[in-house]
Motif scaffolding. Sequence first.
Motif, PDB file in Angstrom:
ATOM      1  N   PHE A 211       0.826  -1.206   0.000  1.00  0.00           N
ATOM      2  CA  PHE A 211       0.000   0.000   0.000  1.00  0.00           C
ATOM      3  C   PHE A 211       0.864   1.261   0.000  1.00  0.00           C
ATOM      4  O   PHE A 211       0.577   2.219  -0.735  1.00  0.00           O
ATOM      5  N   THR A 215       0.908   3.952  -2.963  1.00  0.00           N
ATOM      6  CA  THR A 215       0.636   5.361  -2.676  1.00  0.00           C
ATOM      7  C   THR A 215       1.755   6.253  -3.175  1.00  0.00           C
ATOM      8  O   THR A 215       1.518   7.299  -3.816  1.00  0.00           O
ATOM      9  N   SER A 242      -6.174   6.578 -12.751  1.00  0.00           N
ATOM     10  CA  SER A 242      -7.403   6.623 -11.959  1.00  0.00           C
ATOM     11  C   SER A 242      -8.089   5.263 -11.950  1.00  0.00           C
ATOM     12  O   SER A 242      -8.700   4.870 -10.952  1.00  0.00           O
ATOM     13  N   ILE A 245      -6.142   3.150  -9.460  1.00  0.00           N
ATOM     14  CA  ILE A 245      -6.407   3.602  -8.090  1.00  0.00           C
ATOM     15  C   ILE A 245      -7.779   3.122  -7.618  1.00  0.00           C
ATOM     16  O   ILE A 245      -7.950   2.733  -6.460  1.00  0.00           O
ATOM     17  N   THR A 246      -8.771   3.145  -8.510  1.00  0.00           N
ATOM     18  CA  THR A 246     -10.111   2.645  -8.156  1.00  0.00           C
ATOM     19  C   THR A 246     -10.057   1.180  -7.750  1.00  0.00           C
ATOM     20  O   THR A 246     -10.650   0.773  -6.748  1.00  0.00           O
ATOM     21  N   VAL A 248      -7.438  -0.432  -6.640  1.00  0.00           N
ATOM     22  CA  VAL A 248      -6.693  -0.519  -5.373  1.00  0.00           C
ATOM     23  C   VAL A 248      -7.611  -0.238  -4.188  1.00  0.00           C
ATOM     24  O   VAL A 248      -7.554  -0.928  -3.157  1.00  0.00           O
ATOM     25  N   ILE A 249      -8.462   0.764  -4.312  1.00  0.00           N
ATOM     26  CA  ILE A 249      -9.390   1.098  -3.224  1.00  0.00           C
ATOM     27  C   ILE A 249     -10.350  -0.056  -2.971  1.00  0.00           C
ATOM     28  O   ILE A 249     -10.608  -0.437  -1.821  1.00  0.00           O
ATOM     29  N   TYR A 251      -9.814  -3.120  -3.456  1.00  0.00           N
ATOM     30  CA  TYR A 251      -9.085  -4.243  -2.853  1.00  0.00           C
ATOM     31  C   TYR A 251      -8.749  -3.980  -1.387  1.00  0.00           C
ATOM     32  O   TYR A 251      -8.963  -4.835  -0.528  1.00  0.00           O
ATOM     33  N   TYR A 252      -8.229  -2.785  -1.094  1.00  0.00           N
ATOM     34  CA  TYR A 252      -7.692  -2.533   0.242  1.00  0.00           C
ATOM     35  C   TYR A 252      -8.750  -2.174   1.284  1.00  0.00           C
ATOM     36  O   TYR A 252      -8.600  -2.526   2.458  1.00  0.00           O
ATOM     37  N   ALA A 253      -9.796  -1.478   0.886  1.00  0.00           N
ATOM     38  CA  ALA A 253     -10.773  -0.995   1.868  1.00  0.00           C
ATOM     39  C   ALA A 253     -11.344  -2.125   2.740  1.00  0.00           C
ATOM     40  O   ALA A 253     -11.291  -2.049   3.974  1.00  0.00           O
ATOM     41  N   ASN A 278     -15.279  -8.201  -0.936  1.00  0.00           N
ATOM     42  CA  ASN A 278     -13.902  -8.453  -1.334  1.00  0.00           C
ATOM     43  C   ASN A 278     -13.761  -9.661  -2.250  1.00  0.00           C
ATOM     44  O   ASN A 278     -12.986  -9.646  -3.204  1.00  0.00           O
ATOM     45  N   THR A 282     -15.622  -7.330  -5.837  1.00  0.00           N
ATOM     46  CA  THR A 282     -14.384  -6.777  -6.380  1.00  0.00           C
ATOM     47  C   THR A 282     -13.884  -7.538  -7.608  1.00  0.00           C
ATOM     48  O   THR A 282     -13.530  -6.909  -8.610  1.00  0.00           O
TER      49      THR A 282
END
Length: 313
Positions: A211, A215, A242, A245-246, A248-249, A251-253, A278, A282
């Motif tokens: 992460f 970032t 973008s 990044i979408t 990634v969000i 996956y990680y959230a 998840n 996802t």
Amino acid sequence: MEKWNQTSNDFILMGLFPPNLKGLLPLLLIISLFVLACLGNSGMTALIFLDPRLHTPMYFLLSQLSLMDLMFISTTVPKMAYNFLSDQKSISFLGCGIQSFFYVTMAGSEGLILASMAYDRFVAICHPLHYPILMSKRICLKLIIGNWILGSINSLAHTMYALHLPYCSSRAINHFYCDIPAMLPLACMNTWVCEYTWVFVSKSLFLLVPFLGITASYGRVLLAVFHIHSKEGRRKAFTTCSTHITVVIFYYAPLVYTYIWPRSLCSPGEDQNLAVFNTILTPMLNSIIYSLRNKEILGAMRRVYGMFSSRKK
């Protein structure tokens, strides 16, 4: 009350829905999402394999993400659907171990592959002249193999530990798959060793470090995007970043809330809801996001479709 043979080594999966007609509708919805995810991710993998224009490090990494998503969702949904439709909840000891191994492998490897994709975009946009050297096909292959190996080793260690624990009379896992954190409370011994290993190794190596790398990479990339002189190049770079990044969000959230947030603040119901997001939503959304927001993928779809159409004539 669930009938349970105390001498059996099998586990019981309590499931996600009540075993009646009320649970049938949401199950059918999940099966529909499962089919869409399988079609989307298998189609994406096949598309990248068939179209020579997509034989680049960026799309090789994307094909691995699609493959991982395909295996991710296939690890949990078929067994959950089978147990519901067959009116049983059991899973064999070996089956539970296999399910845990593949789930943890995919979860860990996917975080690493997302970090590799972020590095790829960082090099492509911030160091374009050095891209053929820093992201050659050989280096890309090493990244892919390394991601799979690290994810498998981490998963094997945790799965073997969980399966060698002495379990008490209850083997009812309050989940719809063999999730190791949900299995540990059933053990007849203190599991602090596994829990602390999970915190300092898995969470750091497979969540925190990737992460931070993602970032840092995308932060640097977004700054570089504004210095691109070509309006079309700036738009393409921003759209690509973008999109990543979408994903990634997505996956990680849920993983951060499930595995890093203190367990005392999470209820089993919240864990299961986040697991649905998840492991099911996802994988389906990733293929849709990449296919709809990437002109090269859309162009490859048209080329492959035209290739097969011309063969039929």
